[in-house]
Motif scaffolding. Structure first.
Motif, short mmCIF file in Angstrom:
data_model
loop_
_atom_site.label_atom_id
_atom_site.label_comp_id
_atom_site.label_asym_id
_atom_site.label_seq_id
_atom_site.Cartn_x
_atom_site.Cartn_y
_atom_site.Cartn_z
N SER A 151 -13.57 -4.59 4.34
CA SER A 151 -12.52 -4.71 3.40
C SER A 151 -12.99 -4.15 1.94
O SER A 151 -12.15 -4.14 1.15
CB SER A 151 -12.40 -5.85 2.96
N ALA A 163 -7.95 -0.89 6.86
CA ALA A 163 -6.68 -0.78 6.67
C ALA A 163 -6.03 -0.39 5.37
O ALA A 163 -6.69 -1.00 4.42
CB ALA A 163 -6.15 -2.07 7.28
N THR A 204 -2.96 -1.10 3.28
CA THR A 204 -1.82 -1.89 3.14
C THR A 204 -1.18 -1.73 1.91
O THR A 204 -1.62 -1.44 0.82
CB THR A 204 -2.12 -3.39 3.60
N GLU A 221 -7.54 3.03 -1.79
CA GLU A 221 -7.58 3.42 -0.35
C GLU A 221 -8.61 4.28 0.30
O GLU A 221 -9.05 4.99 -0.56
CB GLU A 221 -6.12 4.28 0.13
#
Length: 65
Positions: free
Chosen positions: A30, A55, A57, A65
């Motif tokens: 994360s 990921a 999102t 990102e």
């Protein structure tokens, strides 16, 4: 060395053994402190047998990102 220090070293050694015994894997990263720490230990234990994934999102701020 204090009892707390010894206990933490014992837990880190157990984590390292568990990671090494896994043989390899995928780690969801994360970017936070906890997943950064786990990724660091996992890279040391597994090297190229580890893949870290993040990921993208709508919950991530722009530029994260």
């Amino acid at each position: 060395m204090s009892g707390v220090d010894k206990a933490l070293l014992k837990k880190e050694a157990k984590l390292d053994r568990m990671l090494a015994d896994s043989g390899g894997g995928v780690l969801a990263f994360s970017g936070g402190v906890d997943s950064s720490y786990l990724l660091s230990r996992a890279v040391k234990a597994l090297g190229e047998r580890l893949i870290a994934v993040t990921a993208v999102t709508p919950f991530l701020p722009d530029g994260e990102e």
